[in-house]
Design an enzyme around this catalytic site. Structure first.
Site, short mmCIF file in Angstrom:
data_model
loop_
_atom_site.label_atom_id
_atom_site.label_comp_id
_atom_site.label_asym_id
_atom_site.label_seq_id
_atom_site.Cartn_x
_atom_site.Cartn_y
_atom_site.Cartn_z
N ARG A 257 8.54 -3.52 -28.42
CA ARG A 257 8.52 -3.24 -27.33
C ARG A 257 10.01 -3.83 -26.38
NH1 ARG A 257 3.73 -1.19 -24.16
NH2 ARG A 257 5.50 0.13 -24.37
N ARG B 63 1.56 11.78 3.62
CA ARG B 63 2.43 12.60 2.51
C ARG B 63 1.68 13.14 1.63
NH1 ARG B 63 6.82 8.35 0.61
NH2 ARG B 63 7.44 10.64 -0.31
N HIS C 226 -2.94 14.73 10.48
CA HIS C 226 -2.88 13.70 9.49
C HIS C 226 -4.22 12.94 8.87
CE1 HIS C 226 1.03 14.79 9.17
NE2 HIS C 226 1.16 13.99 10.01
N PRO D 216 1.13 1.50 -0.29
CA PRO D 216 0.06 0.60 -0.55
C PRO D 216 0.45 0.10 -1.80
CG PRO D 216 -0.86 2.39 0.12
CD PRO D 216 0.62 3.27 -0.04
N GLU D 217 -0.51 -1.38 -2.06
CA GLU D 217 -0.26 -1.74 -2.94
C GLU D 217 -0.90 -3.07 -3.56
OE1 GLU D 217 2.96 -3.56 -5.62
OE2 GLU D 217 4.93 -2.51 -4.87
#
Ligand code: ZN
Length: 271
Positions: free
Chosen positions: A152, A110, A91, A2-3
């Site tokens: 950077r 997971r 789960h 999931p983003e």
């Protein structure tokens, strides 16, 4: 995985059925997530009410009258709401049960997700307070990225995936936004011009917004007793398309590894 768009869609999908309802109980079947679920979660939630719900980065924050809980979906976490009694499957690690019969259920194969509580301001929580600006918020723009990146040397893709720089830009949308902005993912962040950073900030916002809109069509699936909705399909231009033709110039897209994550880009369109 999931983003940000999935987290935002999840939040919208569950909000209606969990806000302003008294909580009857919390049921924990397996508390061993990324961090253990606090032992006092049941007493912390009992008889309380979620008064509002927001997303910060990839965290869902559910506010109580006093304090809040933080939810992170990790690699494979899913939430759904339903009414009635449905036997939990493997789960399905925890439930928040409301007095009107609705249940918020969490599934995570997971187990990299998280459920934590805080008695004070969640924005002061150690997981939240160092997060950079929201990519869809007002303080995120090309000028901000330009200033933040001076001196950077790390590659631009790693730079925009650093949650202290901007929160919630995961691997998929970093790839997509860099393609849209025409920037090579390996380019050092400190040498990119301000106008390119303006293109990039716009590309990040747009790719995320489009994905959230696409996810909006799955909202009804969040109240399904049998199963949480899958992560929705997105129209992707480079991610997972290594070796295929660039949609702009038809040249073969190149795939490399950066920080152990797949990077796909066009050597012709991204400089
Ligand atoms: Zn190309």
């Amino acid at each position: 995985m999931p983003e940000l768009p999935e987290v935002e869609t999840t939040l919208r999908g569950i909000s209606k059925e969990i806000l302003n309802k008294e909580i009857r109980s919390f049921v924990c079947r397996d508390g061993k997530l990324r961090w253990p679920i606090p032992k006092n979660m049941a007493s912390f939630l009992k008889n309380k009410t979620f008064v509002s719900a927001i997303r910060r980065g990839k965290y869902i924050i559910l506010y109580l009258d006093k304090g809040a809980i933080l939810i992170h979906l990790g690699m494979s976490g899913k939430l759904r709401v339903f009414k009635g009694t449905v036997a939990p499957k493997k789960h399905e690690h925890w439930d928040i049960c409301f007095k009107d019969g609705w249940i918020l259920r969490y599934t995570d194969t997971r187990k990299f997700g998280a459920l934590l509580s805080t008695k004070s301001d969640p924005f002061a929580h150690k997981l939240i307070k160092f997060l950079g600006p929201e990519p869809l918020g007002n303080s995120f723009n090309g000028d901000y990225l330009f200033k933040k990146s001076r001196k950077r040397t790390l590659p631009i893709k790693s730079f925009i995936m650093d949650s202290k720089v901007v929160t919630g830009v995961g691997n998929i949308y970093a790839n997509e936004a860099l393609f849209m902005a025409g920037i090579r993912p390996t380019k050092k962040s400190g040498v990119i011009s301000k106008s390119k950073y303006e293109d990039l900030s716009a590309a990040i916002s747009l790719t995320l917004k489009e994905a959230i809109e696409a996810g909006g069509t799955t909202l009804k699936d969040y109240s399904n007793a049998d199963e949480a909705p899958g992560y929705f399909k997105k129209e992707l231009k480079v991610y997972d398309r290594g070796g295929e033709a660039c949609l702009n110039c038809k040249k073969k897209l190149k795939e490399i590894r950066q920080s152990n994550r797949a990077t796909v880009y066009c050597v012709n369109c991204q400089n």
